[in-house]
Design a protein around this motif. Structure first.
Motif, PDB file in Angstrom:
ATOM      1  N   ASN A 359       0.864  -1.191   0.000  1.00  0.00           N
ATOM      2  CA  ASN A 359       0.000   0.000   0.000  1.00  0.00           C
ATOM      3  C   ASN A 359       0.896   1.235   0.000  1.00  0.00           C
ATOM      4  O   ASN A 359       2.060   1.194   0.393  1.00  0.00           O
ATOM      5  CB  ASN A 359      -0.969   0.011   1.184  1.00  0.00           C
ATOM      6  N   TRP A 360       0.320   2.334  -0.464  1.00  0.00           N
ATOM      7  CA  TRP A 360       1.119   3.548  -0.659  1.00  0.00           C
ATOM      8  C   TRP A 360       1.740   4.039   0.635  1.00  0.00           C
ATOM      9  O   TRP A 360       2.931   4.320   0.712  1.00  0.00           O
ATOM     10  CB  TRP A 360       0.242   4.648  -1.253  1.00  0.00           C
ATOM     11  N   TYR A 414      -2.264  -5.851  -4.048  1.00  0.00           N
ATOM     12  CA  TYR A 414      -2.348  -4.384  -4.099  1.00  0.00           C
ATOM     13  C   TYR A 414      -3.675  -3.969  -4.689  1.00  0.00           C
ATOM     14  O   TYR A 414      -4.099  -4.476  -5.723  1.00  0.00           O
ATOM     15  CB  TYR A 414      -1.201  -3.849  -4.963  1.00  0.00           C
ATOM     16  N   GLN A 419      -5.667   2.629  -0.984  1.00  0.00           N
ATOM     17  CA  GLN A 419      -4.214   2.601  -0.990  1.00  0.00           C
ATOM     18  C   GLN A 419      -3.568   2.427   0.375  1.00  0.00           C
ATOM     19  O   GLN A 419      -2.386   2.124   0.457  1.00  0.00           O
ATOM     20  CB  GLN A 419      -3.694   3.868  -1.667  1.00  0.00           C
ATOM     21  N   ASN A 420      -4.309   2.599   1.449  1.00  0.00           N
ATOM     22  CA  ASN A 420      -3.694   2.554   2.773  1.00  0.00           C
ATOM     23  C   ASN A 420      -4.290   1.462   3.651  1.00  0.00           C
ATOM     24  O   ASN A 420      -4.260   1.554   4.863  1.00  0.00           O
ATOM     25  CB  ASN A 420      -3.813   3.919   3.448  1.00  0.00           C
ATOM     26  N   GLN A 421      -4.831   0.426   3.021  1.00  0.00           N
ATOM     27  CA  GLN A 421      -5.360  -0.700   3.759  1.00  0.00           C
ATOM     28  C   GLN A 421      -4.607  -1.968   3.373  1.00  0.00           C
ATOM     29  O   GLN A 421      -3.967  -2.039   2.331  1.00  0.00           O
ATOM     30  CB  GLN A 421      -6.851  -0.895   3.451  1.00  0.00           C
ATOM     31  N   GLN A 422      -4.704  -2.980   4.233  1.00  0.00           N
ATOM     32  CA  GLN A 422      -4.110  -4.289   3.942  1.00  0.00           C
ATOM     33  C   GLN A 422      -5.154  -5.103   3.161  1.00  0.00           C
ATOM     34  O   GLN A 422      -6.050  -5.709   3.744  1.00  0.00           O
ATOM     35  CB  GLN A 422      -3.726  -5.009   5.239  1.00  0.00           C
TER      36      GLN A 422
END
Length: 603
Positions: A359-360, A414, A419-422
């Motif tokens: 993730n970003w 991905y 973008q900021n989660q698993q």
């Protein structure tokens, strides 16, 4: 799961600046303009060439390379987009090319049975850049099944059986994965480097192990003797960078004196003499002006399944009723634009409780990852947008045709829109769709996007199989190999349209997923169908010459009569490799050497 724009926020632009600076510092050779194709200014172009190729994509670059091996042939390669960039060269950045000028940004007309989350208008990314969709795609370099090509030959396409096409797959390939390098099913030394990504997440081996739990062979070569099973994914990646056909075929010939490359050259028409029905050249626009160039021998359309069909229609080759309705003078009544079909997938998203995905926020926005890529060509930036494994499965048990898979799964760690989660994705699709659609002109304006109507899920066969691939995808997710990561279906992403996850895969819930969350797998084919003269639906003959028009060929994925049981980029490159030999033979030149096949393959 709406249609999100790819992140181009100030934070992202700052990250890109840092990445560019790092690459320039440590690995300038990758962005050195002296390695790129030479973009010839319009005043320096010749009025006539032996061959004019439209499209510097997956097929066009192959042809440019192979045809200019004949030193006294001149070739003009016209590309409507620009050159590749750092963004397109970095494997993990593929999604950031969407909605840019490197993408045609096509959408389908509203589909009655698909893409409900987008109002039925499915987004179709298509490469508008050197390398075409090999610069925009997800890297996967699978070939399909032996019986796909034997099936083409059985339709009357002489010379297109598996044993005919396999040497051209081998000729195009430079296999680097030690587990299959040296296999008689793989080539070494070809223009297209194929390898595993240098970066593998903890999920990579788990995806493959999941296949073993449900009874499939694992760690097999899906392009070898047996296709059915689970494997790590090999793709077009070279030393940690994308290996498009621009990289593999076009850049190495930049200094040949018998090729001109013209970028930002938008072809509007094939010039065909209406009396003789001979293609004489093309008309294109560039820098605000209109130009024409002649072809002494042939015009070759390699603009892709959508744009090659569009150009033929604009030039008077296509269904008579459609062209007449637009006032386009008919040159040849033909089935151009028919037989459009594609693989359609349903991405299934799963969350994990462990830090195992890309993730970003956690992976990209740190100097260590950037430096690892720029200096060592390692780390998450070398990931093929998160794709790590592939599965070819039977959608039904027992299988309809043993040895021939009828569903495929790509596994990705991905999700670019969360973008900021698993999150990881299981993306399954049915390999043998029976629905057929069309490409048509919206108007006579060459700049107008065409009307793309794939008719997704128009048959009960495709609906039934689409529902089953979803169920099979969940079966893979429910293996202990993946559940060990705290895997849970991310039902909240689907809830706005499908409601709360019922806990069991009811017909109603699966049907909702199928009809609302469908997506293209970027495999449109068939619009310029190859077939014998006895086939009234064929647009080109088995040597890819357009019926009814001399000196005109189509050489790209549009000629596939039926989509292969896999990804389409490797087959498209193979088609162009074969076609380059056809052309040489037709003009009395010997074809390039092709690898000899092992007797074990013959048997």
């Amino acid at each position: 799961m709406e249609r999100f724009e790819i992140d181009n926020t100030p934070m992202f632009m700052q990250f890109f600046t840092v990445l560019s600076a790092a690459v320039t510092t440590y690995y300038f050779s990758e962005i050195d303009p002296n390695l790129r194709p030479i973009n010839v200014p319009t005043p320096q172009l010749l009025p006539e060439y032996d061959f004019v190729i439209v499209g510097a994509g997956s097929a066009g670059n192959v042809l440019a390379n192979r045809l200019t091996e004949i030193s006294n042939w001149t070739v003009l390669l016209l590309e409507s987009g620009g050159d590749e960039t750092i963004i397109s060269d970095v494997p993990m950045m593929s999604y950031n090319m969407w909605f840019t000028d490197q993408d045609w940004n096509y959408s389908t007309v509203a589909q009655a049975n698909a893409c409900g989350n987008l109002g039925g208008a499915c987004y179709w990314p298509r490469g508008h850049v050197v390398g075409g969709s090999s610069t925009l795609n997800d890297f996967a370099f699978t070939r399909g099944n032996r019986l796909d090509y034997d099936g083409w030959a059985a339709m009357g396409n002489t010379g297109w059986g598996y044993l005919n096409v396999l040497p051209y797959f081998l000729r195009s390939e430079d296999e680097q994965d030690p587990s299959v390098r040296g296999s008689p099913y793989h080539g070494i030394g070809g223009p297209m480097t194929v390898n595993l990504s240098p970066f593998q997440s903890p999920l990579a081996s788990a995806y493959v192990s999941a296949g073993g739990e449900i009874g499939y062979e694992t760690n097999l070569d899906v392009d070898g003797q047996t296709q059915v099973g689970f494997s790590l994914l090999r793709g077009t990646i070279r030393n940690g960078w994308r290996c498009s056909t621009g990289v593999g075929y076009l850049r190495p010939i930049r200094n040949r004196t018998n090729i001109n490359v013209a970028l930002r050259a938008f072809v509007t028409q094939v010039n065909i003499n209406p009396q003789t029905r001979i293609a004489t050249g093309v008309t294109f626009t560039r820098d605000g002006a209109t130009h024409s160039v002649n072809a002494r021998r042939e015009v070759i359309l390699s603009a892709g399944s959508i744009n090659s069909a569009k150009l033929l229609l604009l030039s008077g080759v296509g269904p008579a009723d459609h062209l007449q309705s637009l006032g386009i003078p008919l040159i040849q009544n033909s089935s151009v634009g028919n037989n459009l079909h594609d693989h359609v997938a349903i991405p299934l998203l799963f969350s994990t409780t462990q830090n195992v995905t890309i993730n970003w926020q956690e992976t990209f926005f740190n100097n260590t990852a950037i430096q690892d890529f720029a200096q060592n060509h390692m780390g998450p930036f070398t990931s093929m947008i998160g794709l790590e494994a592939v599965a070819f499965m039977y959608n039904e048990n027992p299988p309809v045709n043993p040895g021939v898979p009828d569903m495929q799964i790509l596994f990705s760690n991905y999700d670019p829109f969360n973008q900021n989660q698993q999150i990881f994705a299981i993306v399954p699709w049915y390999l043998h769709p029976t629905s057929r659609g069309t490409v048509r002109l919206a108007s006579t304006d060459p700049t107008a996007p065409p009307l793309i109507d794939p008719q997704y899920l128009a048959t009960q066969n495709d609906i039934a199989n689409g529902m089953q691939v979803i169920r099979n995808g969940f079966s893979v997710a429910n293996t202990s190999a993946l559940l060990q990561f705290g895997t849970q279906f991310l039902s909240s992403m689907y809830a706005p349209l499908c409601g709360a996850f019922p806990g069991t895969l009811t017909d109603a819930y699966v049907s909702c997923l199928l009809h609302n969350f469908t997506t293209t797998v970027y495999h449109p084919v068939g619009t310029c169908k190859m077939g014998p003269s006895s086939d009234p639906t064929a647009v080109v003959n088995p040597r890819l010459q357009v019926y009814g028009v001399q000196n005109l060929r189509v050489i790209d994925a549009g000629v596939m009569p039926v989509v292969v049981s896999g990804n389409t980029n490797a087959p498209t490159i193979m088609i162009a490799e074969m076609a380059s030999d056809f052309i040489k033979q037709d003009y009395g030149f010997p074809p390039d050497p092709i690898p000899s096949l092992s007797p074990n393959i013959q048997a």
